[in-house]
Design a protein around this motif. Sequence first.
Motif, short mmCIF file in Angstrom:
data_model
loop_
_atom_site.label_atom_id
_atom_site.label_comp_id
_atom_site.label_asym_id
_atom_site.label_seq_id
_atom_site.Cartn_x
_atom_site.Cartn_y
_atom_site.Cartn_z
N GLU A 1 19.90 -16.02 -17.52
CA GLU A 1 20.47 -17.03 -16.64
C GLU A 1 19.87 -16.96 -15.24
OE1 GLU A 1 25.00 -17.30 -18.47
OE2 GLU A 1 24.56 -15.94 -16.82
N PHE A 2 19.69 -15.73 -14.74
CA PHE A 2 19.13 -15.52 -13.42
C PHE A 2 17.71 -16.07 -13.33
CE2 PHE A 2 17.02 -12.86 -10.19
CZ PHE A 2 17.84 -13.11 -9.12
N GLU A 3 16.90 -15.80 -14.35
CA GLU A 3 15.53 -16.32 -14.36
C GLU A 3 15.52 -17.84 -14.43
OE1 GLU A 3 13.36 -14.51 -17.52
OE2 GLU A 3 13.40 -12.54 -16.58
N ASN A 4 16.40 -18.42 -15.23
CA ASN A 4 16.47 -19.88 -15.33
C ASN A 4 16.91 -20.52 -14.02
OD1 ASN A 4 15.63 -19.87 -17.99
ND2 ASN A 4 17.69 -19.87 -18.80
N LEU A 5 17.88 -19.92 -13.34
CA LEU A 5 18.32 -20.45 -12.04
C LEU A 5 17.21 -20.37 -11.02
CD1 LEU A 5 21.92 -18.95 -11.80
CD2 LEU A 5 21.31 -21.36 -12.04
N ASN A 6 16.51 -19.25 -10.97
CA ASN A 6 15.43 -19.08 -10.00
C ASN A 6 14.23 -19.95 -10.32
OD1 ASN A 6 16.77 -17.36 -8.31
ND2 ASN A 6 16.07 -15.53 -9.36
N ALA A 7 13.97 -20.21 -11.59
CA ALA A 7 12.85 -21.07 -11.96
C ALA A 7 13.10 -22.51 -11.50
CB ALA A 7 12.63 -21.03 -13.46
N LYS A 8 14.35 -22.94 -11.51
CA LYS A 8 14.68 -24.30 -11.08
C LYS A 8 14.58 -24.46 -9.57
CE LYS A 8 17.86 -25.11 -14.89
NZ LYS A 8 19.26 -25.23 -15.27
#
Length: 108
Positions: A64-71
């Motif tokens: 989730e953290f990686e997905n949030l930061n990628a956005k």
Amino acid sequence: MGTAGDAYDNAMCESFFGTLEAELLSREHFATHEQARRRIFSFLEGWYNVRRLHSSIGYCSPLEFENLNAKTKIASPSELPTAGQRHGREKRPAARPWTTRDSTLNGG
């Protein structure tokens, strides 16, 4: 020993191994080394890195953290945060010698 945040501070590593021991190793018995290796791999890749909430990243799972930061991340042209910055020899002034040895010394 060092201070918090330096190379000698292994609190996060100790926390991980404590979690691994409490949530997997103390609950299961493995007949072979290969069985233990496979079970630890599935624990890490199937639960710990994907679904477990981590306090150090705001109680999100790493996925989730990686997905949030990628956005929210605005990527540099080369996808590196230091793109375009000068490094190494390019960063040094032209008048500064490249070595610390004095060229006038013999055999040095």
